[in-house]
Design a protein around this motif. Sequence first.
Motif, PDB file in Angstrom:
ATOM      1  N   PRO A   1       0.427  -3.923   3.957  1.00 16.79           N
ATOM      2  CA  PRO A   1       1.057  -2.688   4.464  1.00 16.79           C
ATOM      3  C   PRO A   1       2.567  -2.718   4.215  1.00 16.79           C
ATOM      4  CG  PRO A   1      -0.276  -3.762   6.174  1.00 16.79           C
ATOM      5  CD  PRO A   1      -0.144  -4.735   5.045  1.00 16.79           C
TER       6      PRO A   1
ATOM      7  N   THR B   1      -3.630   8.736  -3.683  1.00 15.81           N
ATOM      8  CA  THR B   1      -3.773   9.051  -2.272  1.00 15.81           C
ATOM      9  C   THR B   1      -4.330  10.453  -2.085  1.00 15.81           C
ATOM     10  OG1 THR B   1      -1.902   7.651  -1.756  1.00 15.81           O
ATOM     11  CG2 THR B   1      -2.529   9.249  -0.092  1.00 15.81           C
TER      12      THR B   1
ATOM     13  N   ASN C   1       4.371   3.617   6.856  1.00 12.51           N
ATOM     14  CA  ASN C   1       3.491   2.998   5.859  1.00 12.51           C
ATOM     15  C   ASN C   1       2.415   4.000   5.452  1.00 12.51           C
ATOM     16  OD1 ASN C   1       1.454   3.003   7.872  1.00 12.51           O
ATOM     17  ND2 ASN C   1       2.269   1.088   8.690  1.00 12.51           N
ATOM     18  N   LEU C   2       1.513   3.556   4.569  1.00 13.25           N
ATOM     19  CA  LEU C   2       0.529   4.487   4.023  1.00 13.25           C
ATOM     20  C   LEU C   2      -0.443   5.007   5.076  1.00 13.25           C
ATOM     21  CD1 LEU C   2      -0.643   5.903   1.524  1.00 13.25           C
ATOM     22  CD2 LEU C   2      -2.084   3.898   1.146  1.00 13.25           C
ATOM     23  N   SER C   3      -0.892   4.127   5.995  1.00 13.53           N
ATOM     24  CA  SER C   3      -1.888   4.639   6.951  1.00 13.53           C
ATOM     25  C   SER C   3      -1.253   5.678   7.878  1.00 13.53           C
ATOM     26  CB  SER C   3      -2.579   3.515   7.723  1.00 13.53           C
ATOM     27  OG  SER C   3      -1.631   2.650   8.272  1.00 13.53           O
TER      28      SER C   3
ATOM     29  N   GLU D   1       0.833  -1.200   0.000  1.00 10.05           N
ATOM     30  CA  GLU D   1       0.000   0.000   0.000  1.00 10.05           C
ATOM     31  C   GLU D   1       0.870   1.253   0.000  1.00 10.05           C
ATOM     32  OE1 GLU D   1      -3.115  -2.463   2.809  1.00 10.05           O
ATOM     33  OE2 GLU D   1      -2.314  -0.543   3.528  1.00 10.05           O
TER      34      GLU D   1
ATOM     35  N   LYS E   1      -4.451   0.804  -4.276  1.00 10.93           N
ATOM     36  CA  LYS E   1      -3.736   1.416  -3.146  1.00 10.93           C
ATOM     37  C   LYS E   1      -2.357   1.920  -3.575  1.00 10.93           C
ATOM     38  CE  LYS E   1      -6.500  -0.753   0.299  1.00 10.93           C
ATOM     39  NZ  LYS E   1      -6.594  -1.572   1.499  1.00 10.93           N
TER      40      LYS E   1
ATOM     41  N   PRO F   1      -8.125   5.549  -4.015  1.00  8.75           N
ATOM     42  CA  PRO F   1      -7.006   4.635  -4.239  1.00  8.75           C
ATOM     43  C   PRO F   1      -7.244   3.653  -5.373  1.00  8.75           C
ATOM     44  CG  PRO F   1      -8.078   4.190  -2.128  1.00  8.75           C
ATOM     45  CD  PRO F   1      -8.649   5.457  -2.661  1.00  8.75           C
TER      46      PRO F   1
ATOM     47  N   THR G   1      -2.866  -6.450  -1.708  1.00  8.26           N
ATOM     48  CA  THR G   1      -2.074  -5.364  -1.137  1.00  8.26           C
ATOM     49  C   THR G   1      -1.823  -5.613   0.343  1.00  8.26           C
ATOM     50  OG1 THR G   1      -3.991  -4.004  -0.607  1.00  8.26           O
ATOM     51  CG2 THR G   1      -2.998  -3.680  -2.768  1.00  8.26           C
TER      52      THR G   1
END
Length: 456
Positions: free
Chosen positions: A207, A185, A394-396, A166, A179, A190, A205
């Motif tokens: 993380p 983003t 990571n993305l989150s 991601e 993602k 996504p 996907t």
Amino acid sequence: MGTQAEEIPRGRGTASKILEVVPISAPRPLSAALYAEARQHMPGGVSSPVRAFAAVGGEPLVFASGAGPWITDVDGHTYLDLVGSWGPLILGHAHPQVVEAVCQAARRGLSFGATCPDEIELAREIRGAFPAMDLVRLVSSGTEATMSALRLARGFTGRSRLVKFEGCYHGHSDGLLVKAGSGATTFGTPDSAGVPAEVARHTVTLPFNDADALERLLASPGSDIAAVILEPVAGNMGLVPPAEGFLQRVRELTRQHGALLVFDEVMTGFRLAFGGAQELYGIRPDLTCLGKIVGGGMPIGAYGGRRDVMEHVAPLGPVYQAGTLSGNPLSVAAGLTTLRLLRQNAEIYRRLEEAGARLEAGLQQSARRHGVPVRMQRVGSMLTWFFTDRPVRNLSEARTCDTRAFGRFFHGMLARGVYLPPSQFEAAFLSAALGEAEVEQLIEAVDGTLAEMARS
Ligand SMILES: *Cc1c(COP(=O)(O)O)cnc(C)c1O
């Protein structure tokens, strides 16, 4: 050949130019008029979405020219450029030798649709830099490189599913627009409209930086994974470095489970080191994708890797992939000249690291002094100012950053004569054309901008 540092034109002693040319909040009537015109003819007035400034607000600039570390808009304002055409321009704008090579190539003919000598030389130069690439296929963009490498991975393994992480962006082919960081983003979509669910279903996907999740997936029965693709240093959710040991574990797990490991080094190749992230971290992927710097500012992409895998590509094997303008003489001339300059001036990477470290130290001081929660994440000459006080892994975590604060930072820097990527989720790039005076100028611009943000 010896070192030829003087062949890299730098902005030495010209930093005062920024202050003279760009008053704070300079009006940009010609940019505004041209952009209004552009919107009549092109979706959003741009040829690629992030250029439209949607993530930072305001009107995008229209540029007339670039030279070394500088870029000049149609209104005549000159900025220090940290976009570098999104990565390719590691030698700065319009490097005289690169331009000359392109002009000479153009006079010999724009395209032959057949092999030309520079193309062979470029492939040889790429193999010299990337020992994991036994054979190389040239294409016309990074998107084509990743798309083709994954088709090859499927053709070679006879498996159908792919793993991506991601926030990693691998171009805009259907199966990889899941993602995917960056523009996706920014726009909060996504998964692009127009990608059939049946296609997206083949892409799993996970993380970024989570090797345990990969292990669980690969160990599950019938996982059917042809390839694991990643940006070894993620640059398309903002700069996110690999956690200690992450790349090693991904390498071991893919080997153990018979999935191919594909390093997407479109951004990191020739950027973090001459041999890319795989040289920096000492990992040998099965396939590597290149783009950006390898074309020296002209359209190009390349993929390559293990000989037994690459021998599956047509005409040697059953995996089809082709391109009318692949190996284009102008692109390969620009790329070849750029790579030779980088190889012959190996101290460039040390200088870029030093410049990055100085910028980072300056930021830390300014952030503390003005009490603004911002941290720079950086590997070599790739960096992002994240508006958060916690590390982004990571993305989150990237998504928790204060994007409005980034927008103010972007416009503050612009008013101080620095052009940054117009999104929190992009990497900025230093070029070898930056002199010491320009690095100082950057540090001052950051300090002035953070001071202003702290006041309001
Ligand atoms: C830019 C980029 C691509 C896509 O390359 P294009 O030439 O824009 O198609 C793919 N992967 C990564 C990591 C990139 O940074």
